[in-house]
Design an enzyme around this catalytic site. Structure first.
Site, mmCIF file in Angstrom:
data_model
loop_
_atom_site.group_PDB
_atom_site.id
_atom_site.type_symbol
_atom_site.label_atom_id
_atom_site.label_comp_id
_atom_site.label_asym_id
_atom_site.label_seq_id
_atom_site.Cartn_x
_atom_site.Cartn_y
_atom_site.Cartn_z
ATOM 1 N N ASP A 47 -6.965 -7.954 4.759
ATOM 2 C CA ASP A 47 -6.191 -8.825 3.861
ATOM 3 C C ASP A 47 -5.653 -10.062 4.575
ATOM 4 O O ASP A 47 -5.180 -10.998 3.925
ATOM 5 C CB ASP A 47 -5.026 -8.037 3.239
ATOM 6 C CG ASP A 47 -5.525 -7.002 2.239
ATOM 7 O OD1 ASP A 47 -6.670 -7.125 1.777
ATOM 8 O OD2 ASP A 47 -4.767 -6.070 1.926
ATOM 9 N N SER A 70 0.832 -1.216 0.000
ATOM 10 C CA SER A 70 0.000 0.000 0.000
ATOM 11 C C SER A 70 0.862 1.261 0.000
ATOM 12 O O SER A 70 0.573 2.240 -0.690
ATOM 13 C CB SER A 70 -0.893 0.023 1.242
ATOM 14 O OG SER A 70 -1.830 -1.009 1.195
ATOM 15 N N ARG A 85 -13.057 -13.958 -1.543
ATOM 16 C CA ARG A 85 -12.160 -14.635 -0.591
ATOM 17 C C ARG A 85 -12.906 -15.449 0.466
ATOM 18 O O ARG A 85 -12.274 -16.269 1.131
ATOM 19 C CB ARG A 85 -11.201 -13.626 0.063
ATOM 20 C CG ARG A 85 -10.093 -13.222 -0.873
ATOM 21 C CD ARG A 85 -9.050 -12.335 -0.222
ATOM 22 N NE ARG A 85 -7.988 -12.046 -1.174
ATOM 23 C CZ ARG A 85 -7.180 -10.997 -1.108
ATOM 24 N NH1 ARG A 85 -7.308 -10.124 -0.125
ATOM 25 N NH2 ARG A 85 -6.237 -10.825 -2.015
HETATM 26 C C1 S3P Z 1 -5.673 -1.238 0.145
HETATM 27 C C2 S3P Z 1 -6.894 -1.265 0.766
HETATM 28 C C3 S3P Z 1 -7.675 -2.473 0.991
HETATM 29 C C4 S3P Z 1 -6.825 -3.735 0.833
HETATM 30 C C5 S3P Z 1 -5.960 -3.671 -0.382
HETATM 31 C C6 S3P Z 1 -5.027 -2.476 -0.320
HETATM 32 C C7 S3P Z 1 -4.989 0.044 -0.051
HETATM 33 O O1 S3P Z 1 -8.723 -2.527 0.071
HETATM 34 O O2 S3P Z 1 -7.665 -4.878 0.771
HETATM 35 O O3 S3P Z 1 -5.183 -4.858 -0.479
HETATM 36 O O4 S3P Z 1 -3.783 0.058 -0.355
HETATM 37 O O5 S3P Z 1 -5.648 1.076 0.117
HETATM 38 P P1 S3P Z 1 -10.131 -1.783 0.378
HETATM 39 O O6 S3P Z 1 -9.839 -0.371 0.586
HETATM 40 O O7 S3P Z 1 -10.998 -1.991 -0.821
HETATM 41 O O8 S3P Z 1 -10.675 -2.481 1.599
#
Ligand code: S3P
Length: 428
Positions: free
Chosen positions: A311, A20, A342
């Site tokens: 996650d 992220s 998932r």
């Molecule tokens: C992420 C937010 C999450 C996560 C993804 C990465 C991000 O998704 O599941 O792997 O970097 O902002 P969501 O915001 O849709 O929950």
């Protein structure tokens, strides 16, 4: 790929950089003025999709093997891509870019692989439309390809979020920072706050109080040097492996422990895992984690915890198959719109190995401990399902055949080698 039962895990591992934060470092570098230098960037398929996207938008990004250098152009310096941009499997790239590109004055089309092209984009497009953005997708959920008709003006927004999603929040923030006036966003539950943190790090202003965010625009950001900490979502697979395989004892180095990401540590603590957090590095919000094998107890997981471990739910489900009692995970319907559904992927693949696990409307019910057996399973093209199944294989009674194992490269290209390096023997 054939996976074998694991010998105890021992030794140290530097887990790869946070996905992220790596995505956002490139994005902020591109829209800031001046150079951004990124140390410990994650060179995995998803983050390379972000690099490729900004190169297509006219940003120079150099990788000398050590650091990534982004020549920031400011929002106004981005230029139209000559063709539609392929962002592969990356939900973070496509969703954040929709907000970021909504005021360019030019048109951009983004599309992805078969999985991404089935993921809903209306959750991002609807609030952006309220701000004056013009974005088209197809079908009722506005699936990719999406075409962003970059406007010259955006309005601020007063918005109560319908989903607890950092991707949606970040897309809105990337638009709000370009809109004239003050936007007010209220989160459903607090989700990862890397975008908010980076707005400050790149010289911008944002005010956050609990679930409430205020941001005024337009703002000009300035490039900087940034070091990406290790990814707790990648560390989670080794935390689980060392917890489950008898006599294991490992140290995971430099793991990011931003509190919006550490739900897994809280849950595992409640379940009886043996995890010691040491050597806190305040600047990078990172720690070393020492993990030893432990017997686990079932737990319940719901509410505000969910976005802080979203996650990690597939690997927590696997851990729960080996915990004593019934684990109930609820409020996790977001799992259905990830790289795969998932909930279904976790239930169906772990059932093939004999797990006592069932899907509910918004989560999972898991009874444990249950012995896991040899089986042929599949990642279904989902990196986190693939890594979870590798950990499951370590405690199975015979070899596990993992199909579509290459999917792990989406977030962790060296995953299988890193796992082998911690397994002190080659297994049975
Ligand atoms: C992420 C937010 C999450 C996560 C993804 C990465 C991000 O998704 O599941 O792997 O970097 O902002 P969501 O915001 O849709 O929950």
């Amino acid at each position: 790929m054939e996976l074998k039962k694991g010998a105890p895990l021992t030794g140290e591992l530097m887990v790869p950089a946070d996905k992220s934060i790596s995505h956002r470092a490139v994005m902020f570098g591109a829209i800031s003025h001046g150079k951004t230098i990124i140390k410990n960037f994650l060179r995995a398929q998803d983050c390379m999709s972000t690099v490729h996207a900004f190169e297509s938008l006219g940003v120079s990004i150099e990788d000398d093997g050590q650091v990534i250098t982004v020549e920031g152009k400011g929002f106004e310096g981005l230029s139209p891509s000559t063709e539609p941009i392929n962002v592969g499997n990356s939900g973070t790239t496509i969703r954040l870019l929709m907000g970021l590109l909504s005021k360019t004055g030019f048109e951009t089309t983004l599309f992805g692989d078969d999985s991404l092209n089935k993921r809903p984009m209306d959750r991002v497009i609807d609030p952006l439309k309220e701000m004056g953005a013009v974005i088209e997708g197809s079908g009722p959920s506005l699936f990719p390809p999406v075409t962003i008709k970059g406007q010259h003006v955006l309005k601020p927004i007063d918005h109560q979020m319908a989903v607890a999603s950092a991707q949606v929040k970040s897309a809105i923030l990337f638009a709000a920072i370009q809109a004239k006036g003050t936007s007010h966003i209220i989160e459903k539950e607090r989700s990862r706050n890397h975008t908010e943190e980076m707005i400050k790090q790149f010289g911008g202003e944002i005010s956050v109080s609990g679930k409430e965010i205020f941001i005024s625009g337009p703002q000009k950001l300035v490039g900087k040097e940034i070091t990406v900490p290790g990814d707790i979502s990648s560390a989670a697979f080794f935390i689980a492996a060392a917890t489950l395989v008898k006599d294991s004892s490992i140290t995971l180095k430099n793991v990011g422990v931003n509190p919006t990401r550490t739900g897994i540590l809280e849950v595992l603590d409640k379940m009886g895992a043996k995890i010691k957090v040491c050597s806190y590095d305040k600047i990078n919000q990172a720690c070393d984690l020492q993990v030893e094998a432990a017997n686990l107890l079932a737990t319940t997981i719901s509410g505000e915890l969910i976005p802080r471990l979203i996650d990690e739910l597939p690997i927590i489900a696997l851990l729960s198959t080996q915990a004593k009692g019934t684990t109930i995970i609820s409020d996790a319907q977001e799992l259905k719109v990830k790289e795969t559904n998932r909930i279904d992927a976790t239930v169906e693949e772990l059932k093939k190995m004999g797990a006592d696990i069932e899907a509910t409307e918004d989560g999972l019910i898991i009874h444990g401990p249950t012995p896991l057996h040899k089986a042929t399973v599949s990642s279904r093209g989902d990196h986190r399902i693939g890594m979870m199944l590798q950990v499951a294989a370590l405690v199975a009674d015979g070899p596990v055949i993992l199909q579509k194992s290459e999917a792990v490269a989406i977030s962790y290209p060296n995953f299988f080698n890193d796992m082998s390096s911690l397994l002190s023997e080659t297994g049975e």
